[in-house]
Scaffold this active site. Sequence first.
Site, PDB file in Angstrom:
ATOM      1  N   ASP A  97     -38.042  21.849  17.521  1.00 48.28           N
ATOM      2  CA  ASP A  97     -36.732  22.379  18.637  1.00 48.28           C
ATOM      3  C   ASP A  97     -38.224  23.877  19.116  1.00 48.28           C
ATOM      4  O   ASP A  97     -37.185  24.167  19.494  1.00 48.28           O
ATOM      5  CB  ASP A  97     -36.176  23.171  17.197  1.00 48.28           C
ATOM      6  CG  ASP A  97     -36.230  23.956  16.984  1.00 48.28           C
ATOM      7  OD1 ASP A  97     -37.395  24.520  16.419  1.00 48.28           O
ATOM      8  OD2 ASP A  97     -35.721  24.286  15.340  1.00 48.28           O
ATOM      9  N   GLU A 119     -37.726  14.996  13.689  1.00 45.73           N
ATOM     10  CA  GLU A 119     -37.713  16.006  13.120  1.00 45.73           C
ATOM     11  C   GLU A 119     -36.352  16.050  14.052  1.00 45.73           C
ATOM     12  O   GLU A 119     -35.452  17.084  13.885  1.00 45.73           O
ATOM     13  CB  GLU A 119     -37.492  17.075  12.446  1.00 45.73           C
ATOM     14  CG  GLU A 119     -36.938  18.175  12.170  1.00 45.73           C
ATOM     15  CD  GLU A 119     -37.288  19.151  11.235  1.00 45.73           C
ATOM     16  OE1 GLU A 119     -38.587  19.326  10.445  1.00 45.73           O
ATOM     17  OE2 GLU A 119     -37.700  20.068  12.396  1.00 45.73           O
ATOM     18  N   GLU A 133     -34.161  27.455  19.795  1.00 41.66           N
ATOM     19  CA  GLU A 133     -34.007  26.976  19.040  1.00 41.66           C
ATOM     20  C   GLU A 133     -33.255  25.249  18.877  1.00 41.66           C
ATOM     21  O   GLU A 133     -33.149  23.948  19.404  1.00 41.66           O
ATOM     22  CB  GLU A 133     -34.583  26.266  17.493  1.00 41.66           C
ATOM     23  CG  GLU A 133     -36.375  27.418  17.546  1.00 41.66           C
ATOM     24  CD  GLU A 133     -36.335  28.247  17.021  1.00 41.66           C
ATOM     25  OE1 GLU A 133     -37.389  29.251  17.720  1.00 41.66           O
ATOM     26  OE2 GLU A 133     -34.792  29.072  17.826  1.00 41.66           O
ATOM     27  N   HIS A 205     -39.832  35.284  10.623  1.00 43.80           N
ATOM     28  CA  HIS A 205     -40.567  35.409  12.649  1.00 43.80           C
ATOM     29  C   HIS A 205     -39.378  34.929  13.301  1.00 43.80           C
ATOM     30  O   HIS A 205     -39.360  34.919  14.553  1.00 43.80           O
ATOM     31  CB  HIS A 205     -41.727  34.429  12.568  1.00 43.80           C
ATOM     32  CG  HIS A 205     -41.164  33.210  11.951  1.00 43.80           C
ATOM     33  ND1 HIS A 205     -40.530  31.994  11.469  1.00 43.80           N
ATOM     34  CD2 HIS A 205     -40.734  31.483  13.526  1.00 43.80           C
ATOM     35  CE1 HIS A 205     -39.984  31.154  11.428  1.00 43.80           C
ATOM     36  NE2 HIS A 205     -40.383  30.630  12.646  1.00 43.80           N
ATOM     37  N   ARG A 207     -36.175  35.217  16.251  1.00 44.23           N
ATOM     38  CA  ARG A 207     -36.367  36.230  17.055  1.00 44.23           C
ATOM     39  C   ARG A 207     -35.109  36.471  16.963  1.00 44.23           C
ATOM     40  O   ARG A 207     -34.595  37.368  17.323  1.00 44.23           O
ATOM     41  CB  ARG A 207     -35.977  35.834  18.991  1.00 44.23           C
ATOM     42  CG  ARG A 207     -37.081  35.180  19.159  1.00 44.23           C
ATOM     43  CD  ARG A 207     -36.717  34.338  21.178  1.00 44.23           C
ATOM     44  NE  ARG A 207     -38.127  34.132  21.444  1.00 44.23           N
ATOM     45  CZ  ARG A 207     -39.155  33.425  21.326  1.00 44.23           C
ATOM     46  NH1 ARG A 207     -38.609  32.077  20.615  1.00 44.23           N
ATOM     47  NH2 ARG A 207     -40.171  32.996  21.962  1.00 44.23           N
ATOM     48  N   HIS A 238     -45.896  38.072  10.606  1.00 42.95           N
ATOM     49  CA  HIS A 238     -46.395  37.235  11.955  1.00 42.95           C
ATOM     50  C   HIS A 238     -46.618  38.147  12.847  1.00 42.95           C
ATOM     51  O   HIS A 238     -46.714  39.441  12.544  1.00 42.95           O
ATOM     52  CB  HIS A 238     -44.628  37.058  12.445  1.00 42.95           C
ATOM     53  CG  HIS A 238     -45.005  35.762  13.310  1.00 42.95           C
ATOM     54  ND1 HIS A 238     -45.454  35.938  14.458  1.00 42.95           N
ATOM     55  CD2 HIS A 238     -45.218  34.625  12.874  1.00 42.95           C
ATOM     56  CE1 HIS A 238     -45.049  34.840  15.769  1.00 42.95           C
ATOM     57  NE2 HIS A 238     -45.260  34.163  14.632  1.00 42.95           N
TER      58      HIS A 238
END
Length: 388
Positions: A97, A119, A133, A205, A207, A238
């Site tokens: 994604d 996936e 995503e 990680h 957003r 990250h």
Amino acid sequence: MKRKIAVLFGTRPEAIKMAPVVRALRESSCLEPLVIATAQHREMLDQVLTVFGIQPDHDLNLMRPNQTLAGLTSRLIASIDDVLRDTAPAAMLVQGDTTSVLAGSLVAFYNNIPVGHVEAGLRTHDMRNPFPEEMNRVLTGRLTRWHFAPTASSAQNLCDERYPDETVFMTGNTVIDALFEARQHPDKIARSVQDGRRMMLVTTHRRENFGEPLRRICAAVLQLLEHDPVLEVLFPVHPNPNVSSVVRRLLGKHPRVSLCAPLDYLSFIAAMEAAHLILSDSGGVQEEAPALGKPVLVLRDETERPEAVAAGVARLVGTDTNRIVSTVCQLLTDPGAYLQMAQGASPYGDGRAARRIVDILERELGCREQPARDAAAAAQAVLIGAPA
């Protein structure tokens, strides 16, 4: 002559999940991989390519400091279009994604190249969570010819969205293929982490967790360290400044917090195996941790991977400090509650997903005899959880 199948990825999780597919394509009698790396995450991607012995045929090297989604998307479209026009593969495979997935699928569509989505079918049904995503995978679905769903529930999502039955295949998740392959070589797994029953592994990680949510997560970690004097925390940080600046400022001086750069794949497996429990907002960790018998608390309010939650081996805790603290404390003090989550049940596959994907491509592209099977039988196989 073998037909080329473009395999596109740009991030570390994509590369991990596509590595078994690249291997299976190399073993095919009629197909071969054409590996295209967008390098959306440069350093972390290179670690995985080394582990799995993958050399990209085309490395687009598109990562830029502080890149915007719009800027990245525009560069992806132009660069991938150049490669596909030059190479004319028989099909393209994308995974998951990411922005690379959406851009690659769109460019393949423009060039009349069929897309296989590895996936496929994961959904939160909230277009802004996770961002971007959920949008990426929903739009990619409209551009996809072959939907390789990892679980029965993801296949059901696609059926509910009225994708044709004959385009949906339940294969299992290739992340389990990669995990099983790595664990066959324990001598290669870097044991840089001290094994211990009280180590908590933390990763974040996404957003949607930037800013105040991440500060609440860090506050929870500090409270847990105060609550349990033998608890130690390993936090691979990250490199995104939205993550690293906050984590290092809030946790960097605590003597029982080990902050480190993102671990390479084999070292991260070792860290998961050494951990007593895991806090993460990562999709891949939600899939890998249950297979290793490690409770995983998901630092998100929603998940497109409900199977582990339903199986009792993962819990959604979000980013509320009090909720994180209370859930972790229960697992640290109640052996029964801990053992219920540490049962080692994996709802995500048996380690043969990549082979199933390549078998399907061989049949669909006409280089392997298609077994007699009508669309109704295919749909039934998907819905009852049999591999298509």
